[in-house]
Design a protein around this motif. Structure first.
Motif, PDB file in Angstrom:
ATOM      1  N   THR A   1     -87.647  18.792 -53.745  1.00 41.43           N
ATOM      2  CA  THR A   1     -86.375  18.086 -53.686  1.00 41.43           C
ATOM      3  C   THR A   1     -86.495  16.818 -54.519  1.00 41.43           C
ATOM      4  O   THR A   1     -87.518  16.136 -54.470  1.00 41.43           O
ATOM      5  CB  THR A   1     -86.016  17.773 -52.220  1.00 41.43           C
TER       6      THR A   1
ATOM      7  N   HIS B   1     -77.176  19.435 -53.879  1.00 40.84           N
ATOM      8  CA  HIS B   1     -76.820  18.802 -52.608  1.00 40.84           C
ATOM      9  C   HIS B   1     -75.725  17.760 -52.767  1.00 40.84           C
ATOM     10  O   HIS B   1     -74.841  17.655 -51.932  1.00 40.84           O
ATOM     11  CB  HIS B   1     -78.046  18.150 -51.977  1.00 40.84           C
TER      12      HIS B   1
ATOM     13  N   ASP C   1     -78.594  15.003 -56.559  1.00 41.76           N
ATOM     14  CA  ASP C   1     -79.634  15.384 -55.601  1.00 41.76           C
ATOM     15  C   ASP C   1     -79.724  16.896 -55.588  1.00 41.76           C
ATOM     16  O   ASP C   1     -78.714  17.575 -55.324  1.00 41.76           O
ATOM     17  CB  ASP C   1     -79.286  14.862 -54.204  1.00 41.76           C
TER      18      ASP C   1
ATOM     19  N   THR D   1     -82.582  20.546 -55.119  1.00 40.45           N
ATOM     20  CA  THR D   1     -83.861  21.148 -54.780  1.00 40.45           C
ATOM     21  C   THR D   1     -84.087  22.304 -55.733  1.00 40.45           C
ATOM     22  O   THR D   1     -83.212  23.153 -55.893  1.00 40.45           O
ATOM     23  CB  THR D   1     -83.887  21.670 -53.326  1.00 40.45           C
TER      24      THR D   1
ATOM     25  N   SER E   1     -86.177  25.518 -56.099  1.00 41.73           N
ATOM     26  CA  SER E   1     -86.887  26.305 -55.081  1.00 41.73           C
ATOM     27  C   SER E   1     -87.106  27.741 -55.534  1.00 41.73           C
ATOM     28  O   SER E   1     -86.571  28.182 -56.536  1.00 41.73           O
ATOM     29  CB  SER E   1     -86.099  26.290 -53.770  1.00 41.73           C
TER      30      SER E   1
END
Length: 163
Positions: free
Chosen positions: A18, A56, A66, A68, A70
């Motif tokens: 993140t 996010h 923001d 992440t 992944s």
């Protein structure tokens, strides 16, 4: 022509990093992808597909966001310091799977928002003073760039959680 669909998804576990990222310095976000795959290999955990970029919060495209970065896995795994783990929420998602790789994404997001409005679908977002916060907005790369070097042929799954 890109088709849009509403799909019901089970929760999707992931392992990632993140961070705050900027489009102008996107290579910094991308640099985490091989690091995540290497950590999964060292842990003996098999990835379940290509990288997922989870958004996010975003105010304007030129502002830091923001995110992440992944990789999907069968079960949440703790890979130690520097890695996060979680599960994309189960629920109904608005989904598109366009070809065109990263170059097509800005247009696809606009089309998804427009299509959702016409269909009367409400995206799971919260608009605040510091930008739009998504309950789940993702881009998962479905094409392996090593197998298909022509990025105009890459397929990406773009998904927004619905209310």
């Amino acid at each position: 022509m890109v088709e849009f669909a509403v799909e019901t998804w089970a929760g999707r576990p992931w392992v990632g990093v993140t961070m705050r990222a900027e489009l102008a310095r996107w290579a910094e976000a991308n640099a985490h992808v091989p690091r995540i795959y290497a950590a999964l290999a060292a842990d003996g955990t098999a990835p379940l597909g290509g990288p997922i970029y989870q958004y996010h919060r975003l105010q304007r495209a030129e502002d830091p966001m923001d995110i992440t970065v992944s990789v999907p896995v069968a079960h949440e795994r703790d890979l130690g310091a520097g890695f996060a783990t979680g599960t994309l929420p189960a629920g109904r998602y608005l989904v598109a799977r366009p070809e065109g790789g990263p170059d097509a994404l800005a247009d696809i997001h606009r089309q998804l928002w427009d299509w959702a409005a016409v269909q009367g679908l409400e995206l799971a977002i919260d608009e605040r003073g510091d930008g739009i916060h998504w309950a789940a907005r993702t881009e998962q790369f479905l094409t392996d760039p090593q197998a298909e070097p022509d990025r105009s042929r890459w397929e990406v799954e773009v998904a927004y959680l619905l209310r």
